[in-house]
Design a protein around this motif. Structure first.
Motif, PDB file in Angstrom:
ATOM      1  N   ASN A  45       0.829  -1.209   0.000  1.00 35.37           N
ATOM      2  CA  ASN A  45       0.000   0.000   0.000  1.00 35.37           C
ATOM      3  C   ASN A  45       0.863   1.259   0.000  1.00 35.37           C
ATOM      4  O   ASN A  45       0.594   2.208  -0.741  1.00 35.37           O
ATOM      5  N   ARG A  46       1.874   1.254   0.830  1.00 33.24           N
ATOM      6  CA  ARG A  46       2.772   2.419   0.888  1.00 33.24           C
ATOM      7  C   ARG A  46       3.507   2.595  -0.438  1.00 33.24           C
ATOM      8  O   ARG A  46       3.657   3.699  -0.937  1.00 33.24           O
ATOM      9  N   ARG A  47       3.951   1.499  -1.013  1.00 33.88           N
ATOM     10  CA  ARG A  47       4.654   1.538  -2.300  1.00 33.88           C
ATOM     11  C   ARG A  47       3.758   2.121  -3.385  1.00 33.88           C
ATOM     12  O   ARG A  47       4.187   2.918  -4.215  1.00 33.88           O
ATOM     13  N   GLN A  92       1.474   4.285  -3.025  1.00 34.17           N
ATOM     14  CA  GLN A  92       1.270   5.708  -2.774  1.00 34.17           C
ATOM     15  C   GLN A  92       2.459   6.553  -3.233  1.00 34.17           C
ATOM     16  O   GLN A  92       2.315   7.738  -3.494  1.00 34.17           O
TER      17      GLN A  92
END
Length: 120
Positions: free
Chosen positions: A79-81, A83
């Motif tokens: 998820n962070r990647r 973003q």
């Protein structure tokens, strides 16, 4: 990064040992020991707890739960990647590499000092 189906396929293809008992025995069952170690890392459960949970389950159930646990572990990272843009991702990688090199050099110095290899 692998999606849930890719993780499942990779875990499904992971080598196992003969028999069907889930036990941590790096000498006689190195493949299951490796998978138990990985399972422990992604769940923060102790290996003996996992052994007890899966002692009678067989490899299929064990691998299904392992792939689910790996996917759950990777989800916040994925998820962070998603973003971050490509440039931001590259900057994080470069910064992390730089920090790892600095720490690695410190560790090597400590090892050399401990082994009395300071002049090498």
């Amino acid at each position: 990064m692998d999606d849930k189906d890719q993780v499942y396929q990779k875990v499904k293809r992971a080598k196992t040992d003969s028999g069907s008992e889930i036990s941590f025995d790096p000498i006689n069952k190195p493949n299951i020991a490796n998978l138990l170690f990985l399972f422990s890392l992604v769940t923060n459960k102790k290996i003996d707890v996992l052994e007890n949970e899966y002692r009678r389950s067989g490899y299929k159930s064990f691998k299904d739960d392992l792939s689910e646990s790996i996917s759950n572990f990777l989800e916040p990272i994925q998820n962070r990647r998603s973003q971050l843009g490509d440039e931001e991702t590259w900057n994080v990688i470069v910064e992390g590499t730089h920090k790892a090199r600095i720490e690695g050099k410190k560790t090597i110095k400590e090892v050399r000092r401990a082994m009395k290899l300071v002049n090498l």
